[in-house]
Scaffold this motif. Structure first.
Motif, PDB file in Angstrom:
ATOM      1  N   GLU A  42     -26.694   6.260 -10.294  1.00 59.05           N
ATOM      2  CA  GLU A  42     -27.479   7.228 -11.073  1.00 59.05           C
ATOM      3  C   GLU A  42     -28.660   7.705 -10.222  1.00 59.05           C
ATOM      4  N   THR A  51     -28.432  12.940 -22.069  1.00 56.44           N
ATOM      5  CA  THR A  51     -28.328  11.810 -22.992  1.00 56.44           C
ATOM      6  C   THR A  51     -29.653  11.515 -23.705  1.00 56.44           C
ATOM      7  N   LEU A  57     -28.060  11.965 -33.173  1.00 52.91           N
ATOM      8  CA  LEU A  57     -27.137  11.720 -34.286  1.00 52.91           C
ATOM      9  C   LEU A  57     -25.821  11.180 -33.761  1.00 52.91           C
ATOM     10  N   GLY A 365     -18.573  16.554 -23.841  1.00 53.80           N
ATOM     11  CA  GLY A 365     -18.389  15.309 -24.613  1.00 53.80           C
ATOM     12  C   GLY A 365     -19.708  14.894 -25.233  1.00 53.80           C
ATOM     13  N   THR A 368     -21.574  10.681 -29.397  1.00 50.83           N
ATOM     14  CA  THR A 368     -20.707  10.072 -30.412  1.00 50.83           C
ATOM     15  C   THR A 368     -19.327   9.740 -29.839  1.00 50.83           C
TER      16      THR A 368
HETATM   17  C1  LIG Z   1     -29.701  19.886 -27.585  1.00 48.28           C
HETATM   18  C2  LIG Z   1     -28.587  18.883 -27.610  1.00 48.28           C
HETATM   19  C3  LIG Z   1     -28.392  18.098 -28.740  1.00 48.28           C
HETATM   20  C4  LIG Z   1     -27.355  17.171 -28.770  1.00 48.28           C
HETATM   21  N1  LIG Z   1     -27.233  16.362 -29.852  1.00 48.28           N
HETATM   22  C5  LIG Z   1     -26.243  15.447 -29.894  1.00 48.28           C
HETATM   23  C6  LIG Z   1     -26.162  14.550 -30.989  1.00 48.28           C
HETATM   24  O1  LIG Z   1     -26.996  14.548 -31.899  1.00 48.28           O
HETATM   25  N2  LIG Z   1     -25.142  13.664 -30.994  1.00 48.28           N
HETATM   26  C7  LIG Z   1     -24.200  13.618 -30.004  1.00 48.28           C
HETATM   27  O2  LIG Z   1     -23.274  12.817 -30.112  1.00 48.28           O
HETATM   28  N3  LIG Z   1     -24.283  14.423 -28.916  1.00 48.28           N
HETATM   29  C8  LIG Z   1     -25.292  15.330 -28.835  1.00 48.28           C
HETATM   30  N4  LIG Z   1     -25.420  16.143 -27.742  1.00 48.28           N
HETATM   31  C9  LIG Z   1     -24.472  16.025 -26.637  1.00 48.28           C
HETATM   32  C10 LIG Z   1     -24.838  14.868 -25.714  1.00 48.28           C
HETATM   33  O3  LIG Z   1     -26.221  14.676 -25.625  1.00 48.28           O
HETATM   34  C11 LIG Z   1     -24.296  15.106 -24.314  1.00 48.28           C
HETATM   35  O4  LIG Z   1     -23.025  15.673 -24.345  1.00 48.28           O
HETATM   36  C12 LIG Z   1     -24.230  13.806 -23.527  1.00 48.28           C
HETATM   37  O5  LIG Z   1     -25.489  13.181 -23.525  1.00 48.28           O
HETATM   38  C13 LIG Z   1     -23.776  14.080 -22.113  1.00 48.28           C
HETATM   39  O6  LIG Z   1     -23.790  12.863 -21.412  1.00 48.28           O
HETATM   40  P1  LIG Z   1     -23.393  12.841 -19.876  1.00 48.28           P
HETATM   41  O7  LIG Z   1     -23.348  11.428 -19.467  1.00 48.28           O
HETATM   42  O8  LIG Z   1     -22.173  13.655 -19.664  1.00 48.28           O
HETATM   43  O9  LIG Z   1     -24.535  13.671 -19.146  1.00 48.28           O
HETATM   44  P2  LIG Z   1     -26.013  13.251 -18.742  1.00 48.28           P
HETATM   45  O10 LIG Z   1     -26.673  12.457 -19.770  1.00 48.28           O
HETATM   46  O11 LIG Z   1     -26.699  14.500 -18.300  1.00 48.28           O
HETATM   47  O12 LIG Z   1     -25.776  12.295 -17.495  1.00 48.28           O
HETATM   48  C14 LIG Z   1     -25.396  12.748 -16.222  1.00 48.28           C
HETATM   49  C15 LIG Z   1     -26.156  11.916 -15.216  1.00 48.28           C
HETATM   50  O13 LIG Z   1     -25.672  12.178 -13.907  1.00 48.28           O
HETATM   51  C16 LIG Z   1     -26.737  11.980 -13.015  1.00 48.28           C
HETATM   52  N5  LIG Z   1     -26.416  12.609 -11.724  1.00 48.28           N
HETATM   53  C17 LIG Z   1     -26.268  13.924 -11.483  1.00 48.28           C
HETATM   54  N6  LIG Z   1     -26.017  14.129 -10.174  1.00 48.28           N
HETATM   55  C18 LIG Z   1     -25.993  12.909  -9.575  1.00 48.28           C
HETATM   56  C19 LIG Z   1     -25.814  12.475  -8.242  1.00 48.28           C
HETATM   57  N7  LIG Z   1     -25.625  13.338  -7.240  1.00 48.28           N
HETATM   58  N8  LIG Z   1     -25.870  11.143  -7.982  1.00 48.28           N
HETATM   59  C20 LIG Z   1     -26.077  10.235  -8.975  1.00 48.28           C
HETATM   60  N9  LIG Z   1     -26.279  10.617 -10.264  1.00 48.28           N
HETATM   61  C21 LIG Z   1     -26.233  11.932 -10.563  1.00 48.28           C
HETATM   62  C22 LIG Z   1     -27.902  12.641 -13.747  1.00 48.28           C
HETATM   63  O14 LIG Z   1     -29.155  12.233 -13.273  1.00 48.28           O
HETATM   64  C23 LIG Z   1     -27.642  12.241 -15.187  1.00 48.28           C
HETATM   65  O15 LIG Z   1     -28.385  11.120 -15.590  1.00 48.28           O
HETATM   66  C24 LIG Z   1     -26.474  17.055 -27.666  1.00 48.28           C
HETATM   67  C25 LIG Z   1     -26.676  17.837 -26.530  1.00 48.28           C
HETATM   68  C26 LIG Z   1     -27.736  18.728 -26.485  1.00 48.28           C
HETATM   69  C27 LIG Z   1     -27.969  19.536 -25.256  1.00 48.28           C
END
Ligand SMILES: Cc1cc2nc3c(=O)[nH]c(=O)nc-3n(C[C@H](O)[C@H](O)[C@H](O)COP(=O)(O)OP(=O)(O)OC[C@H]3O[C@@H](n4cnc5c(N)ncnc54)[C@H](O)[C@@H]3O)c2cc1C
Length: 533
Positions: A42, A51, A57, A365, A368
């Motif tokens: 990370e 996240t 929710l 994704g 949830t």
């Molecule tokens: C406004 C909003 C409201 C939402 N509300 C909800 C909700 O209420 N309930 C729900 O279930 N979902 C909700 N979602 C959806 C959910 O938050 C996201 O889909 C989810 O958090 C995505 O997780 P992720 O792990 O894919 O991405 P991220 O959490 O963005 O994680 C990706 C990680 O990769 C790391 N990274 C990037 N490049 C590199 C690299 N080169 N080397 C190492 N690490 C790297 C980043 O630093 C980051 O921490 C919401 C989304 C938004 C925008």
């Protein structure tokens, strides 16, 4: 859990996961539990990305019924039940009211809640209900909605400390022999011909670079997915469309969670109760700005304020404590209106896409659905590695489970002569592991000392976080280990104390300590930027 590059250096893994958000964290847990040699990298801290910017929710997504995404809603409602079982200390049921003002809405919402009920036929939370106007007004006396006829109610779940759900998945992965490194940025992808062989990674705290071997790499970099694909291909790649969603924390507006429809564009938005406060959100607008500094601007805040004032006329801009903004990663499917783009995740097998073996990307994704998505990805990884091992994540509680009972809290309060409210708060953050924090609290006179007038966090949490939860910066602690960053002052009333305590534990020189505190203050300032930008 300690951050130790020597555990990865010179070793060869089955799987490297890029990105420690909720998706990467769940994949790491799943893979490690199946016995794969797993490394999670990370670039900042776990859960720094989208996240930590959600509506907090655990929900099927009532809104998606509008787009007939029944499969997606069903899948997430199933995952909601699983999370209630494996993370009961973090995820809890929350009733939602949908006020209705027209006969047409009355029919539509009754049908919507019925379908939601059917799609969650195996639920443990209560089913739908309808309230007449009088009862609705009693339930929400401050709500002003012209033509109010009544309200429909359905249940979903809330998770206030989403960051800790992410962290607990990582702790569980490490307990199952995975290596997890935060502040570890992947700067290159190693390939032999068209076969992936590992990654280049930079320790962002020391600047040192490493090459680490792996049979497979999963790109779970969220909205940075294109940048990681670009490293792998050696040229830029554009697959992700990003939309911004903002939230604002305000004085408490409603008794219940409310589902409302914006007058300006018909979008669904929420007012969610959060202790003394309400969380209001969200927006959905295309975003092309800086990926490292996403913030709510004046236009975002004005949009939400105008909608809130239509229902709660007394709310004023001064009642906003702070805002936060996050980016959704959606498939880049052209000019479709952002809110119409499907929220289903997409798994990209680059071997199928363009013949690159050993590389998988995951796009989109929800929080949830993250466990289920990770099961699908890990199944694919195992298939490619010819490893036969079943997913165990749905049936294995996370490290902080089970939920601590009131009886236990009362008993421990008496035994330790501590304050019940503080213990209840600690258990809402750490689940049953609050006892570990209490153990640290016994190690020094200041252990139980509160850190901030606006939250129940205590000094021992810093000691515990630094010793056991891979915590290296003031922001890591404020935003993603404790509840300080979510307090109404954003923890600014505590940041100097946190800097001092962490400085002592991590041997920071005075300049470094000052810089750490200032970095947190700059992050916190983004939440207030709407006042000027
Ligand atoms: C406004 C909003 C409201 C939402 N509300 C909800 C909700 O209420 N309930 C729900 O279930 N979902 C909700 N979602 C959806 C959910 O938050 C996201 O889909 C989810 O958090 C995505 O997780 P992720 O792990 O894919 O991405 P991220 O959490 O963005 O994680 C990706 C990680 O990769 C790391 N990274 C990037 N490049 C590199 C690299 N080169 N080397 C190492 N690490 C790297 C980043 O630093 C980051 O921490 C919401 C989304 C938004 C925008």
């Amino acid at each position: 859990m300690k951050r130790d590059f020597t555990e990865a250096e010179g070793k060869s893994f089955d799987l490297i996961i890029i990105g420690g958000g909720i998706i990467g964290a769940n994949i790491a847990r799943d893979a490690a539990m199946r016995g794969l040699k797993t490394l999670l990298l990370e670039k900042d801290d776990f859960a720094t990305g989208t996240t930590s910017r959600s509506t907090r929710l655990i929900h099927g997504g009532f809104r998606y019924l509008q787009h007939f995404e029944f499969g997606l809603v069903r899948e997430d409602l199933r995952e909601r039940e699983i999370l209630l079982k494996i993370a009961p200390h973090l995820v809890y049921p929350l009733p939602f009211l949908i006020p209705v003002t027209t006969a047409k809405d009355h029919v539509i919402m009754a049908a919507g809640t019925l379908v939601y009920d059917i799609l969650s036929y195996d639920k443990s939370v209560p089913g739908r209900k309808h309230y007449n106007r009088k009862t609705t007004m009693k339930m929400e006396p401050n709500m002003r909605l012209e033509g109010l006829r009544g309200a429909d109610q359905y249940y979903d779940c809330q998770i206030w400390f989403t960051e800790r759900l992410c962290l607990e998945n990582i702790i569980s992965a490490v307990e199952n022999n995975a290596v997890a490194l935060n502040h570890a940025k992947v700067t290159g992808i190693l390939k032999e011909g068209n076969i992936i062989s590992g990654v280049k990674v930079q320790d962002k705290l020391t600047g040192k670079e490493y090459e680490i071997k792996s049979r497979m790499v999963v790109n779970a970099a969220g909205h940075w997915m294109d940048a990681v694909c670009g490293m792998m291909y050696g040229h830029p790649k554009q697959m992700v469309r990003r939309t911004k969603g903002v939230h604002q924390l305000t004085t408490r507006l409603s008794n219940n969670a409310l589902v409302l429809y914006a007058k300006s564009d018909g979008r669904l938005w929420f007012v969610i109760p959060a202790g003394k406060y309400s969380l209001v959100g969200t927006t959905d607008t295309d975003y092309k700005g800086d990926l490292e500094a996403v913030y709510a601007d004046k236009t975002d805040v004005n949009y939400l304020i105008q909608e809130v004032q239509r229902v709660f006329p007394n709310l004023q801009t001064k009642d906003i404590f702070y805002t936060y903004a996050g980016l959704r990663s959606l498939p880049d499917s052209g000019d479709e209106k952002p809110s119409n783009v499907s929220r289903a995740h997409k798994t990209i097998d680059h071997e199928k896409l363009d013949g690159v073996k050993g590389f998988i990307s995951v796009l989109g994704g929800k929080i949830t659905g993250a466990r289920g998505i990770s099961e699908e990805i890990t199944n694919l990884v195992c298939k490619k590695l010819e490893i036969k091992a079943k997913c165990k994540t749905a049936g294995t509680p996370l490290p902080g489970a089970p939920m601590v009972t009131r009886e236990e809290l009362t008993k421990i309060t008496t035994e330790t002569k501590t304050d019940f409210e503080t213990l209840a708060y600690l258990s809402s953050l750490y689940g049953s592991r609050y006892l570990k924090v209490l153990d640290y609290a016994q190690r020094g006179a200041r252990g139980m000392q509160p850190l901030c007038p606006h939250s129940k966090d205590i000094t021992a949490q810093i000691w515990y976080a630094v010793a056991e939860e891979s915590t290296y910066t003031v922001s890591d602690f404020m935003m993603r280990r404790s509840g300080l960053g979510l307090a109404e002052c954003q923890g600014l009333d505590a940041v100097e104390i946190v800097g001092r305590e962490m400085g002592k534990l991590l041997n920071w020189k005075p300049d470094e300590q000052k810089q750490q505190v200032n970095e947190y203050k700059s992050t916190a300032a983004l939440a207030q930027k709407y006042k000027t930008a």
